[in-house]
Design a protein around this motif. Structure first.
Motif, short mmCIF file in Angstrom:
data_model
loop_
_atom_site.label_atom_id
_atom_site.label_comp_id
_atom_site.label_asym_id
_atom_site.label_seq_id
_atom_site.Cartn_x
_atom_site.Cartn_y
_atom_site.Cartn_z
N SER A 78 34.67 48.84 37.53
CA SER A 78 35.78 48.73 36.58
C SER A 78 37.13 49.05 37.21
N VAL A 79 37.15 49.85 38.27
CA VAL A 79 38.41 50.19 38.95
C VAL A 79 38.23 50.05 40.45
N PRO A 80 39.26 49.73 41.18
CA PRO A 80 40.57 49.36 40.67
C PRO A 80 40.54 47.96 40.05
N ALA A 81 41.29 47.79 38.98
CA ALA A 81 41.44 46.49 38.33
C ALA A 81 42.92 46.11 38.44
N VAL A 82 43.19 44.99 39.09
CA VAL A 82 44.56 44.58 39.36
C VAL A 82 44.90 43.35 38.52
N PHE A 83 46.04 43.45 37.85
CA PHE A 83 46.59 42.33 37.09
C PHE A 83 47.93 41.95 37.71
N ILE A 84 48.14 40.67 37.93
CA ILE A 84 49.42 40.17 38.44
C ILE A 84 49.91 39.11 37.46
N GLY A 85 51.12 39.30 36.98
CA GLY A 85 51.66 38.36 35.99
C GLY A 85 50.84 38.35 34.71
N GLY A 86 50.23 39.47 34.37
CA GLY A 86 49.43 39.58 33.15
C GLY A 86 48.03 39.01 33.26
N LYS A 87 47.68 38.47 34.43
CA LYS A 87 46.36 37.86 34.62
C LYS A 87 45.50 38.73 35.53
N LEU A 88 44.25 38.85 35.19
CA LEU A 88 43.32 39.64 35.99
C LEU A 88 43.10 38.96 37.33
N VAL A 89 43.36 39.71 38.40
CA VAL A 89 43.08 39.24 39.76
C VAL A 89 41.69 39.70 40.17
N LYS A 132 41.47 55.18 38.88
CA LYS A 132 41.04 56.56 38.65
C LYS A 132 41.60 57.39 39.79
N SER A 133 42.13 58.54 39.47
CA SER A 133 42.82 59.36 40.47
C SER A 133 41.91 59.81 41.60
N SER A 134 40.60 59.87 41.38
CA SER A 134 39.67 60.33 42.40
C SER A 134 39.04 59.20 43.20
N CYS A 135 39.42 57.96 42.94
CA CYS A 135 38.79 56.79 43.57
C CYS A 135 39.52 56.42 44.86
N CYS A 136 38.79 56.43 45.99
CA CYS A 136 39.42 56.13 47.28
C CYS A 136 39.85 54.67 47.38
N MET A 137 39.08 53.74 46.81
CA MET A 137 39.48 52.33 46.85
C MET A 137 40.72 52.09 45.99
N CYS A 138 40.82 52.80 44.89
CA CYS A 138 42.03 52.71 44.05
C CYS A 138 43.24 53.16 44.85
#
Length: 102
Positions: A64-75, A18-24
């Motif tokens: 729910s955010v930030p949600a990071v996927f690496i190689g198509g898998k949820l990290v 989300k554009s307003s999320c500091c952790m994102c």
């Protein structure tokens, strides 16, 4: 759920944000500093963002955010990514996914 999976598998690294999320912002910055060019999906700027946010929650991302996927898998979210970064596993995952070539 299908849209999240499809978007997450299109590039080596995908970040739902989300554009307003500091952790994102911090997580995106980390990946840029590691030399990664991730696909960024700003849920608050997407007409189907709320639907994707619910899908991420169902996948186990809380928050729910930030949600990071690496190689198509949820990290995971910021905590998981930072843990992997600090113990050295993140770089290895990024190399295996073809996101970096160091």
């Amino acid at each position: 759920m299908d849209r999240v999976s499809r978007l997450a598998s299109q590039k080596a690294v995908a970040i739902f944000s989300k554009s307003s999320c500091c952790m994102c912002h911090a997580i995106k910055r980390l990946f840029y500093e590691l030399g990664v060019s991730p696909a960024i999906y700003e849920l608050d700027e997407d007409s189907r963002g709320r639907e994707m946010e619910w899908a991420l929650l169902r996948l186990g991302c809380n928050p729910s955010v930030p949600a990071v996927f690496i190689g198509g898998k949820l990290v995971g979210s910021a905590n998981e990514v930072m843990t992997l970064h600090l113990n050295g596993s993140l770089t290895r995952m990024l190399k295996d996914a073809g996101a970096i070539w160091l």
